[in-house]
Design an enzyme around this catalytic site. Sequence first.
Site, PDB file in Angstrom:
ATOM      1  N   SER A 106     -14.286  -7.823 -25.316  1.00 15.45           N
ATOM      2  CA  SER A 106     -15.367  -7.132 -24.955  1.00 15.45           C
ATOM      3  C   SER A 106     -15.231  -6.128 -23.639  1.00 15.45           C
ATOM      4  CB  SER A 106     -16.594  -8.323 -24.739  1.00 15.45           C
ATOM      5  OG  SER A 106     -17.736  -7.452 -23.865  1.00 15.45           O
ATOM      6  N   GLU A 132     -17.216  -5.882 -21.440  1.00 13.31           N
ATOM      7  CA  GLU A 132     -17.719  -6.705 -20.079  1.00 13.31           C
ATOM      8  C   GLU A 132     -16.869  -7.513 -19.298  1.00 13.31           C
ATOM      9  OE1 GLU A 132     -20.785  -7.397 -18.931  1.00 13.31           O
ATOM     10  OE2 GLU A 132     -21.896  -5.949 -20.373  1.00 13.31           O
ATOM     11  N   TYR A 173     -20.258 -15.015 -19.308  1.00 12.54           N
ATOM     12  CA  TYR A 173     -19.867 -14.341 -20.739  1.00 12.54           C
ATOM     13  C   TYR A 173     -18.413 -13.426 -20.657  1.00 12.54           C
ATOM     14  CZ  TYR A 173     -19.702 -11.252 -24.705  1.00 12.54           C
ATOM     15  OH  TYR A 173     -19.421 -10.393 -25.765  1.00 12.54           O
TER      16      TYR A 173
END
Length: 361
Positions: free
Chosen positions: A135, A137, A158
């Site tokens: 990801s 992120e 996360y």
Amino acid sequence: MKQKVALITGISGQDGSYLAEFLLEKGYKVRGIIRRASFTNTKRFEHLVKKYGSSDDPDVLFSVKYADLTDTASINAIIDQFKPDEIYNLAAQSHVGISFDNAESTLNINALGPLRILEILRRNYPHIKYYQASSSEMFGISPPPQNELTSMLPQSPYGIAKLAAYHLTRLYRQAYGIFACNGILFNHESPRRGHNFVTKKITQELAKIVIGEIDKITLGNLDAKRDWGYSKEYIEAMWAILQQDKPDDFVIATEETHTVREFLKESFSLVGLNYEDYLVTSDKFHRPAEVPALLGDATKAKNQLNWNPQVKFKELTYLMVESDLKEKFEEKGILPIQPNVEREQGYYISKAKEFLSNQLK
């Protein structure tokens, strides 16, 4: 030539369902796993069950079983039963905000889940190709644009869990020779996006506003910048990554960035509304730590995978608004459900404008 078998974890998500469709069209046998739940979580692939049936017959083209990334035995049993050529690990606790409240389970699913799969492959099935859904992120507060060489400074449980899985994938590739790859996907949306993601929240609540079901939309940080692409195109990159001669990691992105405010404004403007007339902001939707700006540099994917996104910000917003207007109009009986009728693009947006105009008379 032997027919390839692909195993998709997280097949009930937007990416998993699009990937299943894509691989079936490519001639694969597709096997998926979902977690057992007390509610129905098969909506996104129910059409595939209707088309291909549901059977334990090894020759059936599409099959879904229950398993859990927190349960090593269930994962091992599934891999042993299906004997896939390729595994696409898309299963995750996928919401950044929720990861702050459920940090331990997020790490268990998103970091230890991939580790469990990789260990099974190392011990028993080293020939299976493995794709890890990484990801953007993971980049966190690293300034944009971000590519495969950018420092990773995640700002959420996360992001940290995804970064752990990213490094585990690289480690098992380098240490054990497994064909293990990371697709570092920037934000990707679609009409199948989950309702607790901000883009889907905006388009769903816009549809409610249009029919008068609600009169306000409440959001948090409107200034966060994201690189939003189309899930249905991004899954093609996943497949291409596993078709390379050598395993590697790739950033997948549109190379455009827009704020949440821009997505909100674009969505409302499609039906002729000013978002400022309906917006409420609340601190409860702000996260303890924010990622200010994500912008992918997908040069490597363009050059090596020959992958280029066609659907960008405006087209994506249009697709999502149109889809949610259709669903809401049909749900409320404003327009009849006609499953075998193909409407021209823009039909439901046009009907929304017409509906709003009539309401003002």
